[in-house]
Design an enzyme around this catalytic site. Structure first.
Site, PDB file in Angstrom:
ATOM      1  N   HIS A  84       0.872  -1.180   0.000  1.00 24.61           N
ATOM      2  CA  HIS A  84       0.000   0.000   0.000  1.00 24.61           C
ATOM      3  C   HIS A  84       0.914   1.236   0.000  1.00 24.61           C
ATOM      4  O   HIS A  84       1.011   1.964   0.991  1.00 24.61           O
ATOM      5  CB  HIS A  84      -0.915  -0.029   1.235  1.00 24.61           C
ATOM      6  CG  HIS A  84      -2.050   0.940   1.176  1.00 24.61           C
ATOM      7  ND1 HIS A  84      -2.297   1.759   0.078  1.00 24.61           N
ATOM      8  CD2 HIS A  84      -3.017   1.256   2.094  1.00 24.61           C
ATOM      9  CE1 HIS A  84      -3.361   2.499   0.318  1.00 24.61           C
ATOM     10  NE2 HIS A  84      -3.813   2.217   1.530  1.00 24.61           N
ATOM     11  N   GLN A 125      -0.253   4.972   0.927  1.00 22.67           N
ATOM     12  CA  GLN A 125      -0.468   5.212   2.345  1.00 22.67           C
ATOM     13  C   GLN A 125       0.843   5.613   3.012  1.00 22.67           C
ATOM     14  O   GLN A 125       0.910   6.581   3.780  1.00 22.67           O
ATOM     15  CB  GLN A 125      -1.043   3.955   3.015  1.00 22.67           C
ATOM     16  CG  GLN A 125      -1.255   4.106   4.508  1.00 22.67           C
ATOM     17  CD  GLN A 125      -2.306   5.156   4.841  1.00 22.67           C
ATOM     18  OE1 GLN A 125      -3.383   5.149   4.280  1.00 22.67           O
ATOM     19  NE2 GLN A 125      -1.993   6.073   5.752  1.00 22.67           N
ATOM     20  N   ASP A 127      -2.360  -1.223  12.282  1.00 23.65           N
ATOM     21  CA  ASP A 127      -3.327  -1.363  11.189  1.00 23.65           C
ATOM     22  C   ASP A 127      -4.295  -2.463  11.611  1.00 23.65           C
ATOM     23  O   ASP A 127      -4.062  -3.165  12.607  1.00 23.65           O
ATOM     24  CB  ASP A 127      -2.563  -1.738   9.893  1.00 23.65           C
ATOM     25  CG  ASP A 127      -3.474  -1.855   8.672  1.00 23.65           C
ATOM     26  OD1 ASP A 127      -4.621  -1.382   8.735  1.00 23.65           O
ATOM     27  OD2 ASP A 127      -3.029  -2.430   7.653  1.00 23.65           O
ATOM     28  N   CYS A 181      -3.426   3.763   9.654  1.00 26.76           N
ATOM     29  CA  CYS A 181      -3.790   4.202   8.302  1.00 26.76           C
ATOM     30  C   CYS A 181      -5.291   4.389   8.140  1.00 26.76           C
ATOM     31  O   CYS A 181      -5.716   5.091   7.223  1.00 26.76           O
ATOM     32  CB  CYS A 181      -3.275   3.186   7.293  1.00 26.76           C
ATOM     33  SG  CYS A 181      -4.003   1.560   7.510  1.00 26.76           S
ATOM     34  N   ARG A 186      -2.695  12.021   2.870  1.00 23.96           N
ATOM     35  CA  ARG A 186      -2.855  11.226   1.640  1.00 23.96           C
ATOM     36  C   ARG A 186      -3.089  12.172   0.466  1.00 23.96           C
ATOM     37  O   ARG A 186      -2.561  11.991  -0.623  1.00 23.96           O
ATOM     38  CB  ARG A 186      -4.058  10.268   1.772  1.00 23.96           C
ATOM     39  CG  ARG A 186      -3.902   9.149   2.784  1.00 23.96           C
ATOM     40  CD  ARG A 186      -2.909   8.109   2.297  1.00 23.96           C
ATOM     41  NE  ARG A 186      -3.284   7.527   1.017  1.00 23.96           N
ATOM     42  CZ  ARG A 186      -4.140   6.520   0.850  1.00 23.96           C
ATOM     43  NH1 ARG A 186      -4.680   5.948   1.887  1.00 23.96           N
ATOM     44  NH2 ARG A 186      -4.416   6.055  -0.365  1.00 23.96           N
TER      45      ARG A 186
END
Ligand code: CP
Ligand code: NVA
Length: 311
Positions: A135, A138, A230, A270, A298
């Site tokens: 990812h 992120q 996460d 995140c 982001r």
């Protein structure tokens, strides 16, 4: 430096050099400042981005759509029902057709090979908006957040606590490129991919950073500057959720774990967060949490990415 990005794919942070990532972060800071001062930009006027989603999203979709709008370009959301990537139509056909109509594609999918296949057959830049393996967008926003709050990224002690998942892999990639100090703590059986770990270990050391695995989260966060967590169950693994809740319980980021970290510790997630599982309400809403700033970043990080890939 700008030309080094133009026309490239953004699939994995490990594909970039430290100078490129640093340049991207500086570009993000400049764009954020310009937005705050009310300046209107037309950098990507006439440019278009297709957003291909096979999984749900709030942050990724909205940040990419707003990034294009704020740079004077346009975006198009394509949900799982519309495209049927690899089901209704072959990935390589989707790649070739979209490349004739848009200037870049962002893909969120399951298998990382789908991202690679799309990029292979596509003549316009492909951005990985999350796969089961990585990812990277992120972590761009996260690096920006650490840079803003701590004034640097190198030398900051970062402890990743929870699942050795896509986010963890992108942290390993970023640490390899930038030589970061990263400690990873996961339950037995949920360690990050062994190949990615091995590669990262050598690279991190050669770039002046340090990688450590610590099975006990209480030791992993000792005197750390950043606790990163996460979800315990990533999208697509919902069937494992019940078992994971039991196995991951000691890895919850709560008041007790926080008390073992450094005094200036920053808690990062995140999002979306499963409150009461990997993080308590008290920590998520508390003074050490920077989760909402992360989400905002982001937008700024991806604006920089789009401006550099397409500008
Ligand atoms: N962090 C993140 O990618 O959020 P979304 O799944 O909402 O896009
Ligand atoms: N690891 C999580 C990240 C969500 C943004 C998932 O893949 O679901």
């Amino acid at each position: 430096m700008k030309w080094m990005f133009r026309g490239k794919d953004f699939l994995d942070i490990a594909d970039f050099a430290a100078e490129e990532i640093q340049y991207l972060l500086q570009t993000a800071i400049a764009l954020k400042r310009r937005l705050m001062s009310g300046e209107r930009l037309r950098t990507l006027e006439g440019k278009t981005l297709a957003l291909l989603f096979e999984k749900p999203s709030l942050r990724t979709r909205v940040s990419f759509e707003m990034a294009m709008a704020q740079l004077g370009g346009a975006s198009l959301y394509l949900g799982p029902e519309e495209v049927g990537l690899g089901k209704r139509e072959a990935v390589k056909d989707v790649a070739q057709v979209l490349a004739r109509m848009v200037d870049a594609i962002m893909l969120r999918t399951f298998d990382h090979n789908t991202v690679l296949e799309l990029a292979h057959h596509c003549e316009v830049p492909v951005i990985n908006g999350l796969s089961d393996l990585h990812h990277p967008c992120q972590v761009l926003g996260d690096l920006l957040t650490i840079l803003e709050k701590k004034g640097k990224v190198q030398g900051v002690e970062i402890s990743f606590v929870g699942d050795g998942n896509n986010l963890c892999h992108s942290w390993l990639a970023a640490s390899s490129v930038l030589g970061l100090n990263l400690t990873v703590s996961t339950p037995v059986g949920f360690r990050p991919d062994a190949g990615i770990w091995e590669q990262s270990e050598t690279l991190i050391q050669s770039r002046g950073g340090r990688l450590r695995f610590e099975p006990d989260p209480r030791f992993a966060v000792k005197e750390t500057d950043v606790i990163y967590t996460d979800v315990w169950t990533s999208m697509g693994k919902e069937k494992e959720a019940e078992d994971r809740i039991v196995q991951f319980r000691p890895f919850q980021v709560n008041r007790d774990l926080l008390s073992r970290a450094g005094k200036e510790v920053m808690v990062m997630h995140c999002m979306p967060a499963h409150r009461g599982q990997e993080i308590t309400d008290e920590v998520m809403d508390g003074p050490f949490s920077v989760c909402i700033d992360q989400a905002e970043n982001r937008l700024h990080a991806q604006k920089a990415l789009l401006a550099l890939l397409l500008g």
